[in-house]
Each structure stands twice: as C-alpha cells, then as structure tokens.
Design an enzyme around this catalytic site. Structure first.
Site, PDB file in Angstrom:
ATOM      1  CG  HIS A 140       5.743 -18.940   9.061  1.00 58.16           C
ATOM      2  ND1 HIS A 140       5.857 -17.828   9.364  1.00 58.16           N
ATOM      3  CD2 HIS A 140       5.888 -19.474  10.287  1.00 58.16           C
ATOM      4  CE1 HIS A 140       5.905 -17.453  10.151  1.00 58.16           C
ATOM      5  NE2 HIS A 140       6.023 -18.259  11.524  1.00 58.16           N
ATOM      6  CB  CYS A 141      11.119 -20.989   9.597  1.00 56.38           C
ATOM      7  SG  CYS A 141      12.194 -22.350  10.047  1.00 56.38           S
ATOM      8  N   PRO A 142       8.642 -21.873  12.226  1.00 53.90           N
ATOM      9  CG  PRO A 142       8.229 -23.164  13.538  1.00 53.90           C
ATOM     10  CD  PRO A 142       8.129 -23.143  12.417  1.00 53.90           C
ATOM     11  CG  ASN A 145       8.745 -15.187  15.214  1.00 51.60           C
ATOM     12  OD1 ASN A 145       7.660 -15.745  14.709  1.00 51.60           O
ATOM     13  ND2 ASN A 145       8.557 -13.604  15.752  1.00 51.60           N
TER      14      ASN A 145
END
Length: 322
Positions: A140-142, A145
């Site tokens: 999951h890449c912040p 998003n």
C-alpha cells in the site's frame, strides 16, 4: 454484526476508477514535479539555452517525460489496484494441470479472507487501509493513496521510470547551470529571468532592483535543486528496487515474507521447492508483468494493469517437458 459491517466495507472499496483517491498527498507529489519542471524551464532552459536547437530539445524531452510521469501517476492512483472477482472460486482440487494452489498453513484448506469473506487467489492479500483484498498485492503506497497491485502495477512501474528520468534530467540542467554561474567571473553578465534579460552582477549594483530580481530567480533555482536532489535519489532507489522485483517476478510482500502457503504441483522438477514458483526467467517475467506485446508498447501508459486476469499465474512448472 461486526462481520457484516466488515463485509460491507469491503464491498464499498471494490473495483472501478475512483477519482476521490486524489488527496492532499497526491496533489503534493504532483506539485513537487510541476515546481521542479517550472523552475528548470524558467530559470535554466529559456534564459540559458533559449530557443536554440539544444534548448528546444531539452524542453521537448523534459515536457514529454513530466507529462508521461504525471499521466502514469494519475493512472496508478485512480485505477482499481486489483479487486478479487465476485465469482472467483478457489480450485483446491488442482483440476488444471500443474496449477499452483496456495492454501492455509495450518489446515491446508483454501485461503479465504476472514474480513472480505471471499476466497483469496494466489498472491492476493488483504489491505487494512483499503479494506479489501488486492490481486498480486505489492504494497500500500501512501504517496498514491492506493494499493499497488495487479490492476495498477504497470502504471506504477512506468511512473517510477518516467519520473526518475524527468527528475534526473531536470537536476542535470539545474546543476550544469549552477556550475556555469559559479565558474563565471564576477564581472561577467549573466542571463536570467523568464525574458532572458541580461543582468550585470557588479558590486555597485547589489542594492539595485535589477539585482534583487536576479537574486529572486537564483533563489527559485536553489529551491528547485534542493527538492530535486532527494527526489531524484529516492526515485532512483525505488526504480532499482522495483526493477529487481520485476526481473524476478516477485512482489514486495513475497520478498519480505515469502509465499506463506504450501504449494502443490504435480511435478516440481530438479529446481525444488526453494525456487520462487513464479520466476520464469528475465524474459518470461517481463512478459508476465508487461504483457506479450512489443517492447515499445510496454513504455506506453495505455493499460495500467499487469498482464492476465490476476487470479492465476504461470509458474516454473508450466514449462514444456515438466
């Protein structure tokens, strides 16, 4: 009650293009790219190289790289990272020849997500942030998003490629112009500003409005360089890491944790169980992720998803003769 609410949350997160994923962080990433691009064009290309052949060449190349980078970024952000199809049924019997089936470590049964209530295809994992299972989940890449999975991995990889090239291109121009200015004699005029006005930097003019105008543009160039340096280094590191993963057909989760399941196949061959089952060799891995089209087609950000449906993947045991 809690289980039904969890299932409902999973349903609301499934599938489709979601423009509401563009939040402040994503806009900040876009803003950094546009700031470095604007500063490079207005402080270096136009005033220094002007509209010469090198100037037009650098402007065209940098603009194309930035546009491709931002296009791939938006595709990775708004695309579905890879929701599990509603009609997916795990094949625990191994009905297809040499099919790899990931099962629970304790019971050996089919993998089922306790939160989504659906079967987990091979290489799928549940994301606690997106609250849904993602096919071939990488992480999951912040900054996006969004998850990086089967549905947007190609767009993510191309974003890293184009963004790294654009940032290093801009940084090279900024550094070359800074070196040119630093090596110039104190009484040599320097062309600066968006209109490429010639400004003299003599000691008697330090208090003039013209010098203040020049110092302002120099400050903009310094700020752009300060942003471009860590951005270029970070992107280069991410690109190198993902290139290694791509070359071995692994995800970040598979690298750090391994495939946490028993793998059944009719014939393992001499390569043994220690080999990564999805490592098809460099060429095979590129085709498995980027598709079977031409190499030039791999570089076009037309389809954000990796190749195939994402619920089953070719393995080392699918080779002829095994």
């Amino acid at each position: 009650m809690a289980e039904s609410e969890s299932l409902q949350e999973c349903e609301t997160q499934r599938g489709g293009t979601r423009w509401n994923r563009i939040n402040g962080v994503v806009l900040g990433v876009i803003g950094l790219h546009l700031f470095v691009y604007t500063a490079t064009v207005t402080c270096v290309i136009i005033p220094w190289l002007s509209f010469s052949v090198p100037g037009i060449g650098h402007l065209t190349m940098l603009t194309a790289l930035v546009l491709a980078s931002l296009g791939c970024l938006l595709a990775a952000v708004v695309s579905d990272a890879g929701s599990v199809p509603e009609d997916y049924i795990p094949d625990t019997e191994g009905q297809q020849r040499r099919q790899v089936v990931e099962v629970k470590k304790k019971s050996g049964g089919a993998r089922v997500c306790q939160k989504c209530g659906r079967g987990k295809p091979p290489r799928a994992h549940h994301c606690r942030v997106c609250r849904t299972c993602i096919l071939r989940m990488d992480h999951h890449c912040p900054w996006l998003n969004n998850c990086v999975g089967h549905g947007n991995y190609r767009a993510f990889a191309l974003f890293l490629l184009y963004s790294t090239a654009a940032t290093w291109h801009a940084l090279t121009l900024l550094a070359a112009h800074a070196f040119y200015r630093a090596s110039a004699a104190a009484d040599v005029v320097i062309r600066t500003g968006p209109q490429a006005k010639v400004v003299g930097l003599h000691g008697a003019e330090l208090g003039s409005a013209t010098t203040a105008y020049s110092v302002g543009w120099a400050g903009l160039q310094i700020a752009a360089t300060a942003i471009a340096v860590p951005l270029a280094l970070g992107l280069a590191g991410l690109l190198a890491w993902n290139a290694w993963l791509l070359a071995h057909n692994k995800t970040t989760i598979e690298y750090h944790e391994g495939i946490t399941a028993q793998i059944y196949a009719q014939a393992a061959g001499a390569r043994g169980a220690s080999a990564h089952p999805y490592d098809l060799g460099l060429t095979g891995n590129l085709f498995a992720v980027c598709g079977t089209g031409s190499c030039a087609g791999w570089l076009l950000p037309m389809d954000p998803a990796a190749d195939g449906p994402g619920t089953a993947f070719p393995t080392i045991w699918d080779a002829p003769g095994l």
